[in-house]
Design a protein around this motif. Structure first.
Motif, PDB file in Angstrom:
ATOM      1  N   LEU A 289      -4.599   0.866  24.342  1.00 27.00           N
ATOM      2  CA  LEU A 289      -5.527   0.135  23.496  1.00 27.00           C
ATOM      3  C   LEU A 289      -5.685  -1.299  23.994  1.00 27.00           C
ATOM      4  N   VAL A 290      -6.947  -1.722  24.117  1.00 22.89           N
ATOM      5  CA  VAL A 290      -7.234  -3.068  24.622  1.00 22.89           C
ATOM      6  C   VAL A 290      -8.223  -3.736  23.678  1.00 22.89           C
ATOM      7  N   GLU A 291      -7.935  -4.991  23.304  1.00 28.97           N
ATOM      8  CA  GLU A 291      -8.875  -5.736  22.483  1.00 28.97           C
ATOM      9  C   GLU A 291     -10.050  -6.192  23.341  1.00 28.97           C
ATOM     10  N   ILE A 292     -11.271  -5.838  22.897  1.00 30.52           N
ATOM     11  CA  ILE A 292     -12.467  -6.191  23.668  1.00 30.52           C
ATOM     12  C   ILE A 292     -13.308  -7.274  23.001  1.00 30.52           C
ATOM     13  N   ASP A 293     -13.010  -7.583  21.745  1.00 36.77           N
ATOM     14  CA  ASP A 293     -13.783  -8.606  21.042  1.00 36.77           C
ATOM     15  C   ASP A 293     -13.045  -8.962  19.760  1.00 36.77           C
ATOM     16  N   ARG A 294     -13.399 -10.119  19.177  1.00 34.12           N
ATOM     17  CA  ARG A 294     -12.888 -10.490  17.862  1.00 34.12           C
ATOM     18  C   ARG A 294     -13.865 -11.430  17.186  1.00 34.12           C
ATOM     19  N   LEU A 295     -13.922 -11.349  15.860  1.00 32.03           N
ATOM     20  CA  LEU A 295     -14.834 -12.196  15.102  1.00 32.03           C
ATOM     21  C   LEU A 295     -14.096 -12.787  13.911  1.00 32.03           C
ATOM     22  N   PRO A 296     -14.145 -14.117  13.737  1.00 35.42           N
ATOM     23  CA  PRO A 296     -13.534 -14.742  12.565  1.00 35.42           C
ATOM     24  C   PRO A 296     -14.379 -14.498  11.325  1.00 35.42           C
ATOM     25  N   LEU A 297     -13.705 -14.342  10.183  1.00 34.89           N
ATOM     26  CA  LEU A 297     -14.381 -14.155   8.900  1.00 34.89           C
ATOM     27  C   LEU A 297     -14.143 -15.370   8.016  1.00 34.89           C
ATOM     28  N   PRO A 298     -15.043 -15.641   7.074  1.00 37.12           N
ATOM     29  CA  PRO A 298     -14.874 -16.806   6.203  1.00 37.12           C
ATOM     30  C   PRO A 298     -13.775 -16.636   5.171  1.00 37.12           C
ATOM     31  N   SER A 299     -13.347 -15.399   4.913  1.00 37.57           N
ATOM     32  CA  SER A 299     -12.334 -15.106   3.906  1.00 37.57           C
ATOM     33  C   SER A 299     -11.824 -13.694   4.170  1.00 37.57           C
ATOM     34  N   PRO A 300     -10.649 -13.343   3.670  1.00 35.06           N
ATOM     35  CA  PRO A 300     -10.125 -11.997   3.937  1.00 35.06           C
ATOM     36  C   PRO A 300     -11.035 -10.894   3.415  1.00 35.06           C
ATOM     37  N   VAL A 301     -11.260  -9.875   4.244  1.00 29.59           N
ATOM     38  CA  VAL A 301     -12.057  -8.727   3.830  1.00 29.59           C
ATOM     39  C   VAL A 301     -11.290  -7.932   2.780  1.00 29.59           C
TER      40      VAL A 301
END
Length: 327
Positions: A289-301
């Motif tokens: 498994l390899v991380e290919i992207d990440r996105l910050p969120l304004p608050s916990p989902v």
């Protein structure tokens, strides 16, 4: 004068903080103030005022349109596990669900003190048939999963089973005549009140064989594990730590998604990190498994992450509706 001096000294720090916040912003993340209470798998959004909404198809902005009201999910059996969902096959001619509520496992991670002691299955010309667990075990789950895992043309049922002394394990049941029989299982976590949350079943590496995904201990530094059914057993093929796809005490299990994020023709996995403030997108390759992207969120989902046209939609704990899109 001292106050003016202090203000001049603080100004660079304030500007640095503002610039850092701007650097963290990602144009692929769009937000809208809307107190979301539920999101369905097809992207229907229920707001706190009881109204249903949908994203406007192809909208450049995060626009909503009214949607028709949806009735609550019906329980097929009088003794179906509360809050549980009936799983339907992709053909629609078979179904599986959890029944016979019991309070013998004092964990309550899924919102109440009840778990199921029976798994039921029905299809055209068969059933319902069921398997009932012994007194030291329960199904600590809310929805079974139906899929042909070994390519024999017959679907299997994947579900979480927990024992009072060894915690959760992922189990595969097969339909054998008019009975359900255990076909394979992962090793138990090994400690009571330790749980795993399935993510889904998908052919992540494109070899024609489906993999089963689950986050083990999603509340304690969760590890995404990937298994494949081979030779009558579940063989782990990859693992990666640092995920959480569940909120303790919630009956919403789908804080995750599977879709082709980077458009390479193979499914990728979208999961929150342990804080649930960042979405991590991972892919299965030859090296695991390899991380290919990440996105910050304004608050916990805290809602389902649903696949919609152009990306994903989710709700956060501070009342925001969020849409995220690939590059």
């Amino acid at each position: 004068m001292p106050n003016a001096t202090a203000a001049r000294l603080c100004l660079p720090l304030v500007l640095a903080a503002v610039l850092a916040a701007g650097a963290m912003a990602d144009p692929r993340v769009q937000t809208l103030p809307l107190s979301v209470t539920r999101i369905e798998a097809d992207g229907a959004i229920l707001a706190a005022d009881g109204r249903w909404h949908r994203l406007a198809a192809g909208a450049a902005r995060l626009d909503l349109v009214p949607a028709s009201a949806r009735p609550p999910m019906e329980q097929r059996d009088s003794d179906q596990l509360p809050h549980s969902r009936i799983a339907l096959s992709h053909t629609g001619n078979s179904a599986a669900w959890l029944a016979r509520p019991t309070d013998r496992y004092r964990h309550g991670v899924l919102g109440d003190g009840l778990e199921a002691e029976a798994l039921r299955y029905v299809r055209d010309g068969l059933g319902p048939v069921e398997i009932v667990l012994p007194p030291n075990a329960v199904f600590e789950d809310l929805e079974p999963r139906l899929a042909d895992l070994d390519g024999d043309g017959e679907e299997e049922i994947v579900v979480v089973r927990s024992t009072l002394d060894r915690g959760a394990t992922l189990v595969v049941y097969a339909i054998a005549g008019d009975a359900l029989l255990e076909k394979a299982a992962t090793a138990p976590i090994g400690t009571p009140n330790r749980w795993l949350n399935p993510v889904g079943i998908a052919d992540l590496d494109g070899d024609g064989r489906p993999e089963i995904l689950a986050v083990e201990t999603p509340h304690i530094g969760g590890t995404l594990r990937v298994w494949r059914l081979e030779g009558g057993r579940l063989r782990e093929v990859a693992a990666l730590s640092g995920f959480s796809n569940h909120v303790i005490g919630s009956s919403e299990l789908a804080l995750h998604a599977v879709l082709d994020w980077n458009r390479d023709g193979r499914p990728d996995v979208v999961l929150p990190d342990t804080s649930r403030r960042t979405l991590r997108i991972v892919s299965l390759g030859q090296d695991g498994l390899v991380e290919i992207d990440r996105l910050p969120l304004p608050s916990p989902v805290n809602t389902r992450i649903a696949v919609v046209t152009g990306g994903l939609v989710l709700g956060t704990g501070n009342g925001l509706l969020v849409r995220v899109r690939p590059r």
